[in-house]
Design a protein around this motif. Structure first.
Motif, PDB file in Angstrom:
ATOM      1  N   GLN A   2       0.645  -1.336   0.122  1.00 33.54           N
ATOM      2  CA  GLN A   2       0.184   0.050  -0.008  1.00 33.54           C
ATOM      3  C   GLN A   2       0.892   1.223   0.120  1.00 33.54           C
ATOM      4  O   GLN A   2       1.715   1.588   0.795  1.00 33.54           O
ATOM      5  N   ILE A   3       0.598   2.136  -0.994  1.00 34.75           N
ATOM      6  CA  ILE A   3       1.344   3.318  -1.182  1.00 34.75           C
ATOM      7  C   ILE A   3       0.360   4.538  -1.087  1.00 34.75           C
ATOM      8  O   ILE A   3      -0.611   4.541  -1.635  1.00 34.75           O
ATOM      9  N   ARG A   8      -0.574  15.383  -2.418  1.00 35.92           N
ATOM     10  CA  ARG A   8      -0.466  15.427  -3.985  1.00 35.92           C
ATOM     11  C   ARG A   8      -0.697  16.777  -4.460  1.00 35.92           C
ATOM     12  O   ARG A   8       0.023  17.005  -5.585  1.00 35.92           O
ATOM     13  N   ARG A  19       3.133   5.114 -12.078  1.00 36.08           N
ATOM     14  CA  ARG A  19       3.020   4.169 -11.030  1.00 36.08           C
ATOM     15  C   ARG A  19       3.838   3.168 -10.909  1.00 36.08           C
ATOM     16  O   ARG A  19       4.464   2.868 -11.880  1.00 36.08           O
ATOM     17  N   HIS A  24       0.527  -3.222  -6.203  1.00 37.69           N
ATOM     18  CA  HIS A  24       0.498  -2.268  -5.186  1.00 37.69           C
ATOM     19  C   HIS A  24      -1.125  -1.677  -5.351  1.00 37.69           C
ATOM     20  O   HIS A  24      -1.794  -1.791  -6.089  1.00 37.69           O
ATOM     21  N   THR A  25      -1.093  -0.972  -3.858  1.00 37.12           N
ATOM     22  CA  THR A  25      -2.577  -0.065  -3.879  1.00 37.12           C
ATOM     23  C   THR A  25      -2.057   1.248  -3.733  1.00 37.12           C
ATOM     24  O   THR A  25      -1.293   1.533  -3.057  1.00 37.12           O
ATOM     25  N   TRP A  26      -2.557   2.193  -4.615  1.00 39.90           N
ATOM     26  CA  TRP A  26      -2.132   3.538  -4.713  1.00 39.90           C
ATOM     27  C   TRP A  26      -3.177   4.322  -4.078  1.00 39.90           C
ATOM     28  O   TRP A  26      -4.363   4.009  -4.440  1.00 39.90           O
ATOM     29  N   GLU A  28      -4.034   8.464  -2.748  1.00 44.05           N
ATOM     30  CA  GLU A  28      -3.248   9.918  -2.569  1.00 44.05           C
ATOM     31  C   GLU A  28      -4.530  10.932  -2.239  1.00 44.05           C
ATOM     32  O   GLU A  28      -5.524  10.710  -2.187  1.00 44.05           O
TER      33      GLU A  28
END
Length: 317
Positions: A2-3, A8, A19, A24-26, A28
């Protein structure tokens, strides 16, 4: 993985933020307040931050966090010692701001040396018509050629500025290391640099050692009429002392892109100085050319990819 990118909106909407290659899970957020940090980073392996502070208390509450990617070069908003203790890697972005920051610094120098703000204020007040002549002489003009530029900070930006300044005919001298260092023909102790420079430009990081590096005593030591440029960090200069030096006329002018508090409140010394013809303030945008912001965004993703590959880049911790 998880990022989470906590702020942002510190990059323009037009910047392409890719990306990472890993699964991953993004997530913001446009902005994040101090009270929201821990909640938003719960379960995150990677945090991307520009100005959001990550202190020891926040880090202690985030056991899953493995990497902090700074979307900036400066790291004064992250407790690096606490990261080291917890085994959290920290990477920043480097070298992305050239030529943007050196060009901005030069623009401030030229504007102050030519007194552009003063001329514009006089024109707006009707002085040209009042003079009855083809020109008038309310404001002095300084040629940069033949002057000495003193630079504090001999990193990439400081050196890039020095090369550009030399092309305009300036003699460039750097400060010796604040941790000690022998003077050389182009590196002078701070006191000597202050006394001999017509223009002083700040390009060092903000640390406990450099906070208020330029205070009342240092401003008094500068040449009468000298110019001060700060596109580094607001805390490098005692801003109340700066305001006094500008009002007294000892300092010829100052161009700042940073403040100790951002955004500064209406009663901040730099906001008060805006009424003066020899002070220019821009809102921390020296770094923000389109090209520089894209290079920054690209390095953020590179840092995450390198970390997941086991070969961290631009690692501070």
């Amino acid at each position: 993985m998880q990022i989470v990118f906590l702020d942002r909106d510190t990059l323009a909407p037009s910047v392409r933020l890719g990306r990472p290659a890993c699964a991953h899970t993004w997530i913001e957020y446009p902005t994040t307040t101090p009270a929201q940090v821990v909640e938003r980073l719960q379960g995150a392996s990677v945090a991307i931050v520009n100005k959001v502070r990550l202190g020891a208390a926040e880090l202690a509450a985030l056991p899953a966090l493995r990497l902090i990617v700074l979307a900036a070069t400066g790291s004064d908003n992250v407790d690096l010692a606490a990261c080291r203790e917890r085994g959290i890697r920290v990477c920043n972005v480097q070298g992305y701001a050239g030529p943007s920051v050196p060009e901005h610094a030069l623009a401030l120098m030229l504007a102050l040396a030519r007194n552009l703000k003063g001329w514009q204020l006089s024109l707006a007040a009707g002085r040209w018509q009042e003079s009855g002549r083809f020109c008038f002489f309310d404001h002095g003009i300084m040629d940069l050629a033949g002057r000495q530029l003193g630079i504090i900070g001999r990193g990439t930006i400081g050196r890039d500025l020095g090369r550009r300044a030399e092309a305009l005919g300036l003699t460039v001298r750097y400060a010796t290391s604040l941790r000690g260092g022998e003077p050389t023909p182009d590196r002078l102790p701070l006191g000597e640099l202050l006394q001999s420079s017509d223009i002083l430009s700040l390009h060092c990081p903000l640390t406990e050692q450099t906070r208020h590096l330029i205070g009342a005593a240092e401003l008094a030591a500068m040449k009468p009429g000298a110019l001060l440029i700060n596109v580094g960090r607001g805390g490098l200069v005692d801003e109340q002392a700066l305001l006094a030096a500008l009002r007294s006329g000892h300092l010829g002018g100052a161009g700042f892109d940073v403040a100790s508090q951002e955004p500064p409140p209406a009663d901040h010394p730099l906001m008060q100085a805006l009424a003066l013809p020899n002070f220019i303030l821009t809102p921390h945008v020296a770094w923000a050319s389109a090209g520089a912001m894209q290079r920054l965004a690209d390095q953020v993703i590179e840092n995450i990819d390198a970390f997941t590959a086991g070969t961290p880049l631009r690692q501070l911790v």
